[in-house]
Design a protein around this motif. Structure first.
Motif, PDB file in Angstrom:
ATOM      1  N   LEU A  19       0.848  -1.187   0.000  1.00  0.00           N
ATOM      2  CA  LEU A  19       0.000   0.000   0.000  1.00  0.00           C
ATOM      3  C   LEU A  19       0.884   1.238   0.000  1.00  0.00           C
ATOM      4  N   ALA A  20       0.552   2.179  -0.859  1.00  0.00           N
ATOM      5  CA  ALA A  20       1.372   3.369  -1.009  1.00  0.00           C
ATOM      6  C   ALA A  20       0.486   4.599  -1.166  1.00  0.00           C
ATOM      7  N   LEU A  21       1.073   5.747  -0.869  1.00  0.00           N
ATOM      8  CA  LEU A  21       0.394   7.018  -1.052  1.00  0.00           C
ATOM      9  C   LEU A  21       0.985   7.714  -2.267  1.00  0.00           C
ATOM     10  N   ASP A  22       0.135   8.088  -3.200  1.00  0.00           N
ATOM     11  CA  ASP A  22       0.526   8.938  -4.327  1.00  0.00           C
ATOM     12  C   ASP A  22       0.285  10.360  -3.837  1.00  0.00           C
ATOM     13  N   ALA A  23       1.332  11.017  -3.369  1.00  0.00           N
ATOM     14  CA  ALA A  23       1.212  12.335  -2.748  1.00  0.00           C
ATOM     15  C   ALA A  23       0.708  13.387  -3.729  1.00  0.00           C
ATOM     16  N   ARG A  24       1.034  13.243  -4.975  1.00  0.00           N
ATOM     17  CA  ARG A  24       0.596  14.224  -5.973  1.00  0.00           C
ATOM     18  C   ARG A  24      -0.927  14.223  -6.119  1.00  0.00           C
ATOM     19  N   GLN A  25      -1.521  13.024  -6.080  1.00  0.00           N
ATOM     20  CA  GLN A  25      -2.965  12.916  -6.236  1.00  0.00           C
ATOM     21  C   GLN A  25      -3.703  12.753  -4.906  1.00  0.00           C
ATOM     22  N   ARG A  27      -3.939   9.994  -3.132  1.00  0.00           N
ATOM     23  CA  ARG A  27      -4.681   8.731  -3.197  1.00  0.00           C
ATOM     24  C   ARG A  27      -3.836   7.593  -2.653  1.00  0.00           C
ATOM     25  N   ILE A  28      -4.510   6.672  -1.969  1.00  0.00           N
ATOM     26  CA  ILE A  28      -3.890   5.434  -1.500  1.00  0.00           C
ATOM     27  C   ILE A  28      -4.123   4.374  -2.566  1.00  0.00           C
ATOM     28  N   GLY A  29      -3.087   3.600  -2.848  1.00  0.00           N
ATOM     29  CA  GLY A  29      -3.228   2.529  -3.817  1.00  0.00           C
ATOM     30  C   GLY A  29      -2.268   1.398  -3.540  1.00  0.00           C
ATOM     31  N   VAL A  30      -2.520   0.288  -4.161  1.00  0.00           N
ATOM     32  CA  VAL A  30      -1.630  -0.869  -4.108  1.00  0.00           C
ATOM     33  C   VAL A  30      -0.696  -0.760  -5.303  1.00  0.00           C
ATOM     34  N   VAL A  31       0.604  -0.903  -5.066  1.00  0.00           N
ATOM     35  CA  VAL A  31       1.569  -0.871  -6.166  1.00  0.00           C
ATOM     36  C   VAL A  31       1.389  -2.152  -6.970  1.00  0.00           C
ATOM     37  N   MET A  32       0.975  -1.996  -8.224  1.00  0.00           N
ATOM     38  CA  MET A  32       0.704  -3.141  -9.083  1.00  0.00           C
ATOM     39  C   MET A  32       1.925  -3.533  -9.911  1.00  0.00           C
ATOM     40  N   ASP A  33       2.699  -2.524 -10.335  1.00  0.00           N
ATOM     41  CA  ASP A  33       3.835  -2.797 -11.208  1.00  0.00           C
ATOM     42  C   ASP A  33       4.657  -1.526 -11.375  1.00  0.00           C
ATOM     43  N   THR A  34       5.846  -1.686 -11.914  1.00  0.00           N
ATOM     44  CA  THR A  34       6.685  -0.575 -12.337  1.00  0.00           C
ATOM     45  C   THR A  34       7.133  -0.874 -13.762  1.00  0.00           C
ATOM     46  N   ALA A  60       2.404   3.907   2.496  1.00  0.00           N
ATOM     47  CA  ALA A  60       1.321   4.506   3.273  1.00  0.00           C
ATOM     48  C   ALA A  60       1.502   4.180   4.747  1.00  0.00           C
ATOM     49  N   THR A  61       1.177   5.136   5.608  1.00  0.00           N
ATOM     50  CA  THR A  61       1.216   4.912   7.051  1.00  0.00           C
ATOM     51  C   THR A  61      -0.085   4.223   7.486  1.00  0.00           C
ATOM     52  N   PRO A  62      -0.092   3.599   8.664  1.00  0.00           N
ATOM     53  CA  PRO A  62      -1.341   2.987   9.143  1.00  0.00           C
ATOM     54  C   PRO A  62      -2.499   3.984   9.220  1.00  0.00           C
ATOM     55  N   ALA A  63      -2.239   5.217   9.603  1.00  0.00           N
ATOM     56  CA  ALA A  63      -3.307   6.223   9.660  1.00  0.00           C
ATOM     57  C   ALA A  63      -3.859   6.503   8.272  1.00  0.00           C
ATOM     58  N   GLU A  64      -2.984   6.544   7.271  1.00  0.00           N
ATOM     59  CA  GLU A  64      -3.430   6.758   5.891  1.00  0.00           C
ATOM     60  C   GLU A  64      -4.217   5.558   5.382  1.00  0.00           C
ATOM     61  N   TRP A  65      -3.861   4.356   5.827  1.00  0.00           N
ATOM     62  CA  TRP A  65      -4.622   3.165   5.452  1.00  0.00           C
ATOM     63  C   TRP A  65      -6.058   3.340   5.878  1.00  0.00           C
ATOM     64  N   ALA A  66      -6.254   3.776   7.130  1.00  0.00           N
ATOM     65  CA  ALA A  66      -7.605   3.923   7.674  1.00  0.00           C
ATOM     66  C   ALA A  66      -8.361   5.022   6.937  1.00  0.00           C
ATOM     67  N   ASP A  67      -7.706   6.140   6.692  1.00  0.00           N
ATOM     68  CA  ASP A  67      -8.346   7.261   6.004  1.00  0.00           C
ATOM     69  C   ASP A  67      -8.696   6.909   4.569  1.00  0.00           C
ATOM     70  N   GLY A  68      -7.875   6.075   3.931  1.00  0.00           N
ATOM     71  CA  GLY A  68      -8.080   5.737   2.534  1.00  0.00           C
ATOM     72  C   GLY A  68      -8.999   4.559   2.297  1.00  0.00           C
ATOM     73  N   GLY A  69      -9.561   3.973   3.349  1.00  0.00           N
ATOM     74  CA  GLY A  69     -10.452   2.835   3.188  1.00  0.00           C
ATOM     75  C   GLY A  69      -9.724   1.512   3.022  1.00  0.00           C
ATOM     76  N   ALA A  70      -8.400   1.542   3.051  1.00  0.00           N
ATOM     77  CA  ALA A  70      -7.635   0.317   2.846  1.00  0.00           C
ATOM     78  C   ALA A  70      -7.760  -0.635   4.024  1.00  0.00           C
ATOM     79  N   ARG A  71      -8.047  -0.103   5.188  1.00  0.00           N
ATOM     80  CA  ARG A  71      -8.178  -0.942   6.375  1.00  0.00           C
ATOM     81  C   ARG A  71      -9.228  -2.026   6.156  1.00  0.00           C
ATOM     82  N   GLU A  72     -10.383  -1.632   5.666  1.00  0.00           N
ATOM     83  CA  GLU A  72     -11.454  -2.597   5.431  1.00  0.00           C
ATOM     84  C   GLU A  72     -11.117  -3.516   4.255  1.00  0.00           C
TER      85      GLU A  72
END
Length: 80
Positions: A19-25, A27-34, A60-72
């Motif tokens: 799980l990562a934070l795209d600071a520019r947008q 948004r929290i997302g899962v890194v799928m590929d590079t 992403a930090t644990p707090a960002e996980w919760a804010d981004g809905g990733a926790r669920e």
């Protein structure tokens, strides 16, 4: 031949599947590929991938996980 979807960490220090934070947008997302110096992320609950610069992406930090809905989406039960 080099695989771009290996478990090695890209420049932003985010591994594929992390799980990562795209600071520019913002948004929290899962890194799928590079690929080609770009990172591809997808919302934890699914949907369309988006492209980001590795310079804008960090774990992403644990707090960002919760804010981004990733926790669920990931079933994370730790404390925030």
């Amino acid at each position: 031949m080099v695989s771009v979807s290996s478990n090695r960490k890209p420049a932003a220090h985010c591994a594929i599947g992390e799980l990562a934070l795209d600071a520019r947008q913002g948004r929290i997302g899962v890194v799928m590929d590079t690929l080609g110096g770009r990172m591809y992320l997808r919302r934890p609950e699914g949907g369309r991938e988006w492209e980001a610069s590795p310079h804008d992406v960090r774990p992403a930090t644990p707090a960002e996980w919760a804010d981004g809905g990733a926790r669920e989406a990931y079933g994370w039960k730790g404390l925030v």
